[in-house]
Design an enzyme around this catalytic site. Structure first.
Site, PDB file in Angstrom:
ATOM      1  N   LYS A  12       0.858  -1.323  -0.080  1.00 33.60           N
ATOM      2  CA  LYS A  12       0.079   0.128   0.092  1.00 33.60           C
ATOM      3  C   LYS A  12       0.894   1.183  -0.088  1.00 33.60           C
ATOM      4  O   LYS A  12       2.162   1.138   0.423  1.00 33.60           O
ATOM      5  CB  LYS A  12      -0.910   0.077   1.252  1.00 33.60           C
ATOM      6  CG  LYS A  12      -0.394  -0.184   2.662  1.00 33.60           C
ATOM      7  CD  LYS A  12       0.036   1.074   3.321  1.00 33.60           C
ATOM      8  CE  LYS A  12       0.549   0.918   4.777  1.00 33.60           C
ATOM      9  NZ  LYS A  12       1.263   2.139   5.128  1.00 33.60           N
ATOM     10  N   ASP A 136      -2.383  -2.217  10.471  1.00 33.03           N
ATOM     11  CA  ASP A 136      -2.949  -2.227   9.177  1.00 33.03           C
ATOM     12  C   ASP A 136      -3.658  -3.301   8.609  1.00 33.03           C
ATOM     13  O   ASP A 136      -3.899  -3.361   7.402  1.00 33.03           O
ATOM     14  CB  ASP A 136      -1.802  -1.573   8.185  1.00 33.03           C
ATOM     15  CG  ASP A 136      -0.860  -0.516   8.697  1.00 33.03           C
ATOM     16  OD1 ASP A 136      -1.639   0.526   9.324  1.00 33.03           O
ATOM     17  OD2 ASP A 136       0.218  -0.147   8.075  1.00 33.03           O
TER      18      ASP A 136
HETATM   19  O1  C5P Z   1       0.181  -2.024  14.722  1.00 36.14           O
HETATM   20  P1  C5P Z   1       1.740  -2.033  13.947  1.00 36.14           P
HETATM   21  O2  C5P Z   1       2.268  -3.192  14.504  1.00 36.14           O
HETATM   22  O3  C5P Z   1       1.753  -1.468  12.580  1.00 36.14           O
HETATM   23  O4  C5P Z   1       2.378  -0.595  14.792  1.00 36.14           O
HETATM   24  C1  C5P Z   1       3.745  -0.527  14.936  1.00 36.14           C
HETATM   25  C2  C5P Z   1       3.710   0.551  16.164  1.00 36.14           C
HETATM   26  O5  C5P Z   1       3.698   1.901  15.620  1.00 36.14           O
HETATM   27  C3  C5P Z   1       3.346   0.384  17.361  1.00 36.14           C
HETATM   28  O6  C5P Z   1       3.534  -0.213  18.390  1.00 36.14           O
HETATM   29  C4  C5P Z   1       2.901   1.753  18.008  1.00 36.14           C
HETATM   30  O7  C5P Z   1       3.922   2.371  18.583  1.00 36.14           O
HETATM   31  C5  C5P Z   1       2.808   2.694  16.862  1.00 36.14           C
HETATM   32  N1  C5P Z   1       1.663   2.875  16.122  1.00 36.14           N
HETATM   33  C6  C5P Z   1       1.080   3.951  16.790  1.00 36.14           C
HETATM   34  N2  C5P Z   1      -0.271   4.301  16.329  1.00 36.14           N
HETATM   35  C7  C5P Z   1      -1.166   3.594  15.247  1.00 36.14           C
HETATM   36  C8  C5P Z   1      -0.202   2.678  14.515  1.00 36.14           C
HETATM   37  C9  C5P Z   1       0.997   2.338  15.086  1.00 36.14           C
HETATM   38  O8  C5P Z   1       1.357   4.463  17.895  1.00 36.14           O
HETATM   39  N3  C5P Z   1      -2.100   4.153  14.940  1.00 36.14           N
END
Ligand code: C5P
Length: 281
Positions: A12, A136
């Site tokens: 994406k 995501d």
């Molecule tokens: O959910 P994902 O593993 O993609 O996110 C990685 C990190 O990015 C999370 O641990 C968090 O620190 C941060 N994050 C966030 N807010 C979001 C998505 C991700 O703070 N909406």
């Protein structure tokens, strides 16, 4: 019942990404448009008896607890399924790029195993499981270009005009948590509306994560400069380090340093696995 499945997992681009607030648990509230592109990983699934989940990395070695393996094990835990699988991964989407490769692999894995193990879970159930794996993942499960809010779980499908994009991934990567926890991150962009976005979909808003990524990774700035020199307005996707630009010039090729990746991509109208899980509502 099917014994083998070959499925793609597309990347994406975030056309814009605004941070509008922060939840008490530290996760960030955002507004973004997620767009599928034709830069894909390929996953090959082979049904195995006995409950073992094994993985074979055909291109890039992945960590043992990669999201693909975690997705398969989560599905077993939640359903009590006793079947196993061997998954071969042809990784093409770069890691630490902001292109959602890991999340897309997890989504394609959930959709494929739902079929292979004949679990018959609906889309909403898969989305709840997917959100446990990464913010995501629900977007890739839904399978349509979308206006995304909340932490990634409020998904409104939108239509985007067909278009081409230059995508550059510098060799350096960026760690998502480092960007989100950075003290200089701007976290109070005013909420926007879909109609304002839709008036100029490829020239709207900004990416709040970009200035922080540029301070942590100079190659993001260098990659944006390559696009600028070719007459295009570049922007970072997600938490970087990949950058992209809507192809508005007749540029046929871009010159980038060795070990960087560059591709001209088309957007996808729908995910190739759209419709694999049916909606429960
Ligand atoms: O959910 P994902 O593993 O993609 O996110 C990685 C990190 O990015 C999370 O641990 C968090 O620190 C941060 N994050 C966030 N807010 C979001 C998505 C991700 O703070 N909406």
């Amino acid at each position: 019942m099917k014994q083998l499945l070959d499925v793609p997992a597309p990347a994406k681009l975030n056309l814009f990404l605004h941070i509008t607030g922060r939840r008490p648990d530290g996760y960030h509230l955002l507004q973004s448009v997620f767009m599928l592109i034709d830069w894909c990983d390929k996953l090959h699934f082979e049904l195995r008896p006995g409950g073992a989940v094994s993985r074979e990395d055909l291109t890039v070695p992945l960590p043992a607890d990669d999201l693909i393996t975690r997705a398969a094990k989560l599905l077993q835990q939640q359903t009590g399924c006793t079947q196993g699988v061997h998954i071969a991964v042809d990784k093409q989407i770069p890691a630490q790029a902001g292109m959602g490769g890991g999340s897309s692999d997890a989504a394609s894995c959930l959709l494929a195993l739902n079929q292979l193990w004949d679990l018959r879970l609906g889309l909403e159930t898969l989305e709840k499981l997917g959100l446990q794996l990464g913010a995501d993942v629900p977007f890739f499960l839904r399978g349509r270009n979308a206006w995304v809010e909340g932490v990634g779980e409020e998904i409104t499908p939108i239509a985007l005009p067909p278009a081409n994009f230059w995508v550059i991934k510098p060799s350096a990567g960026v760690e998502t948590p480092q960007i989100f926890k950075h003290p200089d991150l701007h976290r109070a962009t005013k909420p926007a509306t879909i109609s304002v976005f839709a008036a100029q979909p490829y020239d709207f808003g900004h990416n709040d994560l970009q200035p922080v990524a540029q301070t942590l990774c100079t190659e993001v700035t260098e990659a944006l400069q390559v696009l600028k020199l070719a007459g295009m307005n570049g922007r970072m996707t997600g938490s970087g380090s990949a950058v992209f630009a809507h192809c508005t010039s007749s540029t046929q090729s871009l010159v980038v340093p060795g070990h960087w990746q560059v591709r001209k991509c088309s957007n996808l109208e729908v995910h190739p696995l759209q419709g694999w899980a049916s909606s429960e509502s």
